[in-house]
Design an enzyme around this catalytic site. Structure first.
Site, PDB file in Angstrom:
ATOM      1  N   HIS A  92      45.793  41.987  34.618  1.00  0.00           N
ATOM      2  CA  HIS A  92      45.989  40.678  33.992  1.00  0.00           C
ATOM      3  C   HIS A  92      46.376  39.622  35.034  1.00  0.00           C
ATOM      4  O   HIS A  92      45.733  38.578  35.149  1.00  0.00           O
ATOM      5  CB  HIS A  92      47.081  40.799  32.919  1.00  0.00           C
ATOM      6  CG  HIS A  92      47.464  39.498  32.283  1.00  0.00           C
ATOM      7  ND1 HIS A  92      47.091  39.155  31.009  1.00  0.00           N
ATOM      8  CD2 HIS A  92      48.181  38.448  32.752  1.00  0.00           C
ATOM      9  CE1 HIS A  92      47.557  37.945  30.727  1.00  0.00           C
ATOM     10  NE2 HIS A  92      48.240  37.495  31.775  1.00  0.00           N
ATOM     11  N   GLU A  93      47.431  39.922  35.783  1.00  0.00           N
ATOM     12  CA  GLU A  93      47.895  38.937  36.768  1.00  0.00           C
ATOM     13  C   GLU A  93      46.817  38.702  37.828  1.00  0.00           C
ATOM     14  O   GLU A  93      46.667  37.599  38.348  1.00  0.00           O
ATOM     15  CB  GLU A  93      49.204  39.394  37.423  1.00  0.00           C
ATOM     16  CG  GLU A  93      50.383  39.527  36.461  1.00  0.00           C
ATOM     17  CD  GLU A  93      50.612  38.310  35.573  1.00  0.00           C
ATOM     18  OE1 GLU A  93      50.288  37.187  36.004  1.00  0.00           O
ATOM     19  OE2 GLU A  93      51.089  38.496  34.438  1.00  0.00           O
ATOM     20  N   HIS A 109      44.522  36.005  36.816  1.00  0.00           N
ATOM     21  CA  HIS A 109      45.038  34.674  37.170  1.00  0.00           C
ATOM     22  C   HIS A 109      44.775  34.399  38.655  1.00  0.00           C
ATOM     23  O   HIS A 109      44.439  33.291  39.056  1.00  0.00           O
ATOM     24  CB  HIS A 109      46.549  34.598  36.936  1.00  0.00           C
ATOM     25  CG  HIS A 109      46.946  34.498  35.502  1.00  0.00           C
ATOM     26  ND1 HIS A 109      46.474  33.524  34.664  1.00  0.00           N
ATOM     27  CD2 HIS A 109      47.809  35.237  34.751  1.00  0.00           C
ATOM     28  CE1 HIS A 109      47.024  33.677  33.458  1.00  0.00           C
ATOM     29  NE2 HIS A 109      47.831  34.717  33.492  1.00  0.00           N
ATOM     30  N   HIS A 162      41.300  33.340  39.312  1.00  0.00           N
ATOM     31  CA  HIS A 162      41.164  31.941  38.903  1.00  0.00           C
ATOM     32  C   HIS A 162      41.647  31.039  40.045  1.00  0.00           C
ATOM     33  O   HIS A 162      40.997  30.054  40.399  1.00  0.00           O
ATOM     34  CB  HIS A 162      42.010  31.735  37.643  1.00  0.00           C
ATOM     35  CG  HIS A 162      41.623  30.551  36.817  1.00  0.00           C
ATOM     36  ND1 HIS A 162      42.339  30.160  35.719  1.00  0.00           N
ATOM     37  CD2 HIS A 162      40.599  29.681  36.915  1.00  0.00           C
ATOM     38  CE1 HIS A 162      41.776  29.091  35.177  1.00  0.00           C
ATOM     39  NE2 HIS A 162      40.722  28.781  35.881  1.00  0.00           N
TER      40      HIS A 162
HETATM   41 ZN   LIG Z   1      49.032  35.547  31.967  1.00  0.00          ZN
END
Ligand SMILES: [Zn+2]
Length: 701
Positions: A494-495, A498, A501
């Protein structure tokens, strides 16, 4: 020649701004970082450097703003909008490091600086956002934006700045502007108090000390060993200590047979900030909610939720309530069925009690074992931290061609931190990635991804980002490497989403590229979790820490079946917290308020069953104190997006489909906030997102 003169002038200004010459030459924030990839020189940064750097950063920023305002030429896109967009470089530089470290590795000195600097920053930002002459110039550019030859991207930046100023009170009269400043200062003071109380309540004020081996019954060896190590560190050699950190608490709730101790530990957790002592958070949160409500009304919104959500993809609180209720209904029904099944286990075992809050994890684990014949301790040996990390690197390589090279001897703020250079498909530098995996006393709870430097353009040249991922994962114990839970594996992916991104965002203007609507920002992170459990990905990273054996097919199959398990509980406790957040920010400001009574009413209104409490209760709901106020719903909103987006890969028959990956990168990852969220999404997917893939994924349909 001209250049030399400018530098000489700048040096003179620097000299004058510094208290003494020595400081000027040694404060690492005052010159370009002399490090590989110009990462922050953590080894040279000392706590004494922050305040002078903040002060000078604010002074320089203010001088830049004054220069824009005092420009005798008419306001243009270049001399006003671009000038604002590129202003405040030093302030951004020191803020990124200070706030990054104040979350990941704080101490009393850092906290003291935070208390000093936060109100100063709030005041500084208000000085800019309430600067009437500046707003006048922005308005000039805004009013003529359609007729001055600007392209779409430039028009969007103008509109965003104009809107920011209006939202920050630029249209208010002087008295109301002053009022707004006061409200902002008071809010930030209360936020600091809330966070410090919570840190103390989580890391210092409670621990479960066990001194009899009997009380460890049911716990896996690795958990017992970790608890023993925690005890030794706490000076309690020979005992076992469990804390309110999730890697310590959750396994205890899952496995410990001793029901009283489970209750003690969980109470310690869910009573944080609610013990009527010096760390109690009820007053602080009450103040924040009242002040926010007052602020929203002052600016012209019905309430804080209305103010926040109008800027999001969802647009209105009603739309969010409708969205949450639509998923709550099937989830709650499913949770009741799970509860009844767990009660049957209790009755069968002649437990003679009714399932309670601290029993859910324990019996869920039993039920999972019964139904799917799987338990966490069977999986963990396959999830070695560094292998999982390499697995996610593999996914990024397959999708986007990225490669990762570990860098030795880089400046780090703690020995445990790992640093990687990220290169793109053509072997060119793309970013630097810091990763900090384990809990420490000075680290905030949870997991997050931040930036020590944001991508930007400076004088036409691209500046590459320095991204940081911070987590609180299970530590290695003795000779055993860090073995992660399935939840932690997903958190890492998940991290990392980011982080991707952050690597790819590529926009000319910081205001648009660097700021994504909150209910869109979790799409790049959550979509990554879809790859975590794919057989061709597990094959790469899920290898037994002792034998190197790849996770057996049959275990993968059982894992897949079990992934739907407890989906109802997770969804329900999450939606409960989201509704609590929304209720607080629509009604909370106007009530004669008893924090606990309000919370209870809010939960009664959604018919929450008494065996489940919201994932975060009010007194430790850190999300709504900070940037996710009236926005905790965004994870589920993004879950609809991510499930629907991943479905595009699934439907193509190839989870690494290059065309879709490229499309996702181009229309979502690289864009940042360069367009409206729904517009970007439609460009990628060709249609609006559907909730069906999410309901199916969670076993709610
Ligand atoms: Zn998050």
């Amino acid at each position: 020649m001209k250049r030399t003169y400018a530098i000489a002038m700048l040096s003179l200004l620097l000299f004058m701004a510094c208290e003494n010459k020595e400081e000027m030459s040694t404060n690492p924030f005052f010159s370009e970082y002399q490090t590989p990839f110009k990462v922050p020189p953590f080894h040279q940064i000392d706590t004494t450097h922050y305040i002078p750097a903040f002060e000078k950063g604010m002074a320089e920023h203010q001088a830049e703003i004054d220069a824009i305002v005092n420009n005798s030429a008419d306001a243009t896109f270049e001399n006003t909008i671009v000038a604002i967009d590129k202003s405040g470089e030093l302030l951004g530089k020191v803020s990124a490091v200070f706030f990054g470290l104040n979350s990941a590795e704080t101490n009393p000195a850092m906290q003291k600086i935070s208390r000093t600097i936060t109100p100063m920053l709030t005041k500084h930002r208000d000085n800019i956002s309430l600067n009437e002459a500046l707003f006048e110039r922005i308005k000039e550019v805004y009013d003529s934006r359609e007729s001055t030859g600007l392209d779409d991207q430039q028009i969007r930046v103008v509109e965003k700045y104009f809107d920011d100023f209006v939202r920050n009170g630029a249209n208010l009269n002087d008295a109301d502007k002053e009022k707004l400043r006061e409200l902002n200062q008071e809010i930030s003071a209360n936020q600091i108090e809330f966070r410090e109380n919570l840190l103390a309540e989580t890391n210092r004020n409670f621990q479960l000390v066990i001194d009899s081996e009997e009380d460890l019954s049911g716990l896996p060896e690795s958990i017992i060993a970790a608890a023993s190590e925690t005890a030794t560190k706490a000076g309690l050699e020979g005992k076992w200590v469990f804390t309110l950190q999730k890697p310590s608490m959750i396994p205890f709730l899952q496995y410990a047979d001793n029901r009283d101790l489970r209750e003690q530990l969980y109470r310690g957790y869910f009573m944080r900030g609610n013990n009527n002592d010096e760390f109690d958070n009820k007053q602080a949160i009450f103040n924040i909610l009242q002040l926010r409500d007052e602020r929203a009304k002052l600016i012209g919104y019905d309430n804080h939720a209305d103010y926040v959500i109008s800027n999001n993809m969802a647009k209105t609180p009603e739309k969010v309530y409708e969205f949450l209720n639509g998923i709550m209904e099937p989830a709650l029904e499913m949770a009741k069925m799970d509860r009844d099944e767990m009660q049957r286990i209790i009755d069968r075992e002649e437990g003679n009690f009714k399932l309670d809050l601290w029993d859910w994890w324990y019996y869920a684990e039993k039920l999972k074992k019964e139904k799917y014949d799987i338990d966490e301790s069977e999986l963990k040996p396959y999830f070695v931290l560094n292998n999982v990390r390499d697995g996610m690197f593999f996914v990024a390589n397959k999708l986007y061609g990225l490669t990762f090279t570990e860098l030795e001897d880089m400046p780090v703020y703690h020995d445990e931190v790992q640093v990687f250079e990220v290169k793109n498909r053509d072997g060119k530098h793309q970013a630097v990635l810091y990763m900090d995996f384990h809990p420490r006393p000075g680290k905030r709870v949870g997991a997050w991804c931040g930036r020590f430097r944001q991508q930007t353009y400076k004088d036409g040249e691209k500046i590459y980002p320095v991204v940081t991922m911070v987590m609180n994962f299970t530590r290695p114990v003795g000779d055993t490497p860090a073995l992660l839970t399935w939840d932690e594996v997903n958190t890492m992916f998940h991290e990392f989403g980011h982080a991707l991104h952050g690597f790819f965002t590529d926009g000319r203007y910081d205001r648009t590229a660097g700021r994504v609507p909150r209910d869109m920002v979790e799409l790049p992170s959550q979509i990554m979790e879809n790859w975590t459990g794919q057989p061709e990905v597990l094959e790469v990273y899920a290898k037994h820490y002792e034998t190197g054996e790849i996770i057996p097919q049959d275990l993968v199959q059982r894992l897949h079946n079990s992934m739907k398990f407890n989906g109802a509980f997770n969804t329900v406790e999450y939606i409960a917290a989201s509704v609590l957040d929304l209720d607080w920010h629509t009604d909370g400001g106007t009530t004669e308020l008893d924090v606990l009574a309000f919370e209870k009413q809010s939960m009664d209104d959604i018919n929450l069953i008494e065996e489940i409490i919201p994932r975060y209760r009010t007194t430790y709901f850190n999300h709504i104190v900070g940037g996710y106020s009236a926005g905790y719903y965004v994870y589920l909103w993004a879950a609809v997006l991510d499930s629907d987006a991943f479905q595009a890969f699934v439907d193509s028959g190839d989870i690494f489909n290059q065309e879709i990956a490229e499309n996702f990168k181009k229309n979502i990852l690289e864009q940042g906030g360069s367009d409206e969220g729904m517009v970007q999404y439609m460009k990628f997917r060709g249609q609006e997102p559907s909730i069906e893939p999410l309901l199916i994924k969670r076993g709610l349909k």
